[in-house]
Design an enzyme around this catalytic site. Structure first.
Site, mmCIF file in Angstrom:
data_model
loop_
_atom_site.group_PDB
_atom_site.id
_atom_site.type_symbol
_atom_site.label_atom_id
_atom_site.label_comp_id
_atom_site.label_asym_id
_atom_site.label_seq_id
_atom_site.Cartn_x
_atom_site.Cartn_y
_atom_site.Cartn_z
ATOM 1 N N ASP A 53 -7.627 7.854 -1.100
ATOM 2 C CA ASP A 53 -8.061 6.466 -1.264
ATOM 3 C C ASP A 53 -8.317 5.786 0.083
ATOM 4 O O ASP A 53 -7.899 6.268 1.125
ATOM 5 C CB ASP A 53 -6.975 5.677 -2.001
ATOM 6 C CG ASP A 53 -7.119 5.809 -3.506
ATOM 7 O OD1 ASP A 53 -8.141 6.351 -3.958
ATOM 8 O OD2 ASP A 53 -6.195 5.372 -4.214
ATOM 9 N N LYS A 75 -12.411 2.597 -2.532
ATOM 10 C CA LYS A 75 -13.383 1.508 -2.460
ATOM 11 C C LYS A 75 -13.586 1.145 -1.002
ATOM 12 O O LYS A 75 -12.639 1.001 -0.258
ATOM 13 C CB LYS A 75 -12.855 0.305 -3.225
ATOM 14 C CG LYS A 75 -12.767 0.603 -4.689
ATOM 15 C CD LYS A 75 -12.247 -0.581 -5.448
ATOM 16 C CE LYS A 75 -12.166 -0.177 -6.917
ATOM 17 N NZ LYS A 75 -11.178 -0.922 -7.637
ATOM 18 N N MET A 189 -2.605 -7.680 -3.275
ATOM 19 C CA MET A 189 -4.013 -8.045 -3.526
ATOM 20 C C MET A 189 -4.166 -9.543 -3.783
ATOM 21 O O MET A 189 -4.905 -9.952 -4.682
ATOM 22 C CB MET A 189 -4.559 -7.257 -4.734
ATOM 23 C CG MET A 189 -4.558 -5.759 -4.512
ATOM 24 S SD MET A 189 -5.047 -4.812 -5.975
ATOM 25 C CE MET A 189 -3.496 -4.705 -6.862
HETATM 26 N N1 SAH Z 1 -0.090 1.696 -4.520
HETATM 27 C C1 SAH Z 1 -0.041 0.760 -3.408
HETATM 28 C C2 SAH Z 1 -0.722 -0.548 -3.757
HETATM 29 C C3 SAH Z 1 -2.193 -0.420 -4.025
HETATM 30 S S1 SAH Z 1 -2.960 -1.953 -4.351
HETATM 31 C C4 SAH Z 1 1.416 0.543 -2.984
HETATM 32 O O1 SAH Z 1 2.323 0.967 -3.694
HETATM 33 O O2 SAH Z 1 1.632 -0.015 -1.910
HETATM 34 C C5 SAH Z 1 -3.577 -2.358 -2.737
HETATM 35 C C6 SAH Z 1 -2.757 -3.485 -2.137
HETATM 36 O O3 SAH Z 1 -1.549 -2.985 -1.606
HETATM 37 C C7 SAH Z 1 -3.418 -4.200 -0.985
HETATM 38 O O4 SAH Z 1 -4.367 -5.146 -1.419
HETATM 39 C C8 SAH Z 1 -2.221 -4.866 -0.354
HETATM 40 O O5 SAH Z 1 -1.801 -5.980 -1.114
HETATM 41 C C9 SAH Z 1 -1.165 -3.789 -0.517
HETATM 42 N N2 SAH Z 1 -1.044 -2.942 0.671
HETATM 43 C C10 SAH Z 1 -1.217 -1.613 0.745
HETATM 44 N N3 SAH Z 1 -0.978 -1.160 2.003
HETATM 45 C C11 SAH Z 1 -0.622 -2.245 2.732
HETATM 46 C C12 SAH Z 1 -0.237 -2.437 4.081
HETATM 47 N N4 SAH Z 1 -0.149 -1.441 4.967
HETATM 48 N N5 SAH Z 1 0.061 -3.703 4.482
HETATM 49 C C13 SAH Z 1 0.007 -4.733 3.641
HETATM 50 N N6 SAH Z 1 -0.359 -4.599 2.346
HETATM 51 C C14 SAH Z 1 -0.662 -3.376 1.897
#
Ligand code: SAH
Length: 269
Positions: A53, A75, A189
């Site tokens: 991803d 995306k 998000m």
């Molecule tokens: N499966 C992922 C979430 C996917 S949805 C998890 O468990 O973390 C994608 C969202 O995750 C982003 O829009 C943001 O809100 C968050 N996110 C993922 N990586 C991040 C990071 N390094 N720092 C801050 N937010 C993050």
């Protein structure tokens, strides 16, 4: 053998066999490769194909077998993104070719990651699979930014929620109800909708002075942390120009960060 050379070999034996023709749904954590699990590292070393991803860090992909086939399935701004159905079809096709297929997702595959849908599709197709949890951004990303999900005395619960739904849509949350819980919120998000969400929480009775932290690119060298309040969030965001991916923490848990950083700055142990 010296301990340093036997160590990785011993750790490799702790991961179950990655069988050809199977799919592993693996969480890559929030970004810092140091937060990968042992199973994730071993799976990267074994996989024939890695379907990854957008939020997966390049340094993590660099741990894949040099001859592994790397396929991007996320995306990316401006370009057409693959549909979820295309991704699951691709995973199934690669597995049916007899590959060891690693589906690599940011954070934890089952937290706002659509891993559940992918696992269901694999079950329906009769493809053996395994889920390897990852450090989710909303917990691990905040912890490394010195914001605890819970502390004794501040909160007895914490809500993990997405702020992605459009206002008034069926999927949008009842923000007034969440405000009435008086427990911290951790939002994924949510940056684009934060002004509206903050307004909805305040309309539901949340205090405008409630602390807010926005942690962008948590655990990465580009990490940025913006501390504000519910009442000030819209203006602070507009001024700071914070970019996704970001986690938004709202409530009492944000306060500990200031205490911890003050102590760190003072050189306290
Ligand atoms: N499966 C992922 C979430 C996917 S949805 C998890 O468990 O973390 C994608 C969202 O995750 C982003 O829009 C943001 O809100 C968050 N996110 C993922 N990586 C991040 C990071 N390094 N720092 C801050 N937010 C993050």
């Amino acid at each position: 053998m010296t301990p340093s050379s036997s160590f990785p070999v011993a750790l490799r034996s702790l991961t179950p066999d990655f069988a050809p023709g199977s799919v592993w749904l693996v969480g890559a954590g929030p970004g810092d490769p140091g937060l990968l699990t042992l199973h994730a590292i071993n799976a990267l070393a074994a996989a024939d194909a890695v379907v990854y991803d957008a939020l997966v860090d390049k340094r993590v992909l660099g741990l894949a077998r040099p001859d592994a086939q790397l396929e991007f399935a996320g995306k990316r701004g401006g370009k057409p993104s693959p549909q979820q159905a295309d991704i699951t079809r691709r995973l199934i096709a690669l597995a049916r070719e007899g590959r060891r297929v690693l589906r690599l997702k940011g954070g934890d595959p089952f937290v706002f990651g659509r891993g559940g849908e992918e696992a269901l599709a694999l079950v329906e197709a009769g493809i053996p699979f395994r889920v390897i949890p990852g450090v989710t951004a909303g917990l691990g990303g905040l912890a490394s930014a010195l914001i605890p999900a819970t502390t004794r005395g501040t909160n007895q619960a914490v809500v993990l929620a997405t702020g992605h739904a459009a206002a008034g849509s069926e999927e949008d949350l009842d923000w007034s109800a969440l405000a009435r819980l008086r427990q911290p919120l951790i939002l994924y998000m949510a940056v684009a909708n934060l002004p509206r969400i903050a307004g909805a929480l305040m309309a539901g009775g949340a205090d405008p002075t409630t602390q807010v932290a926005i942690v962008a690119s948590a655990t990465l060298p580009s990490e940025q942390i913006l501390e504000t309040t519910l009442g000030g969030a819209a203006a602070a965001l507009a001024e700071a120009g914070i970019e996704a991916p970001s986690i938004v923490a709202i409530g009492s848990i944000v306060g500990l960060r200031a205490q911890l950083t003050a102590r760190t700055a003072a050189g306290a142990p």
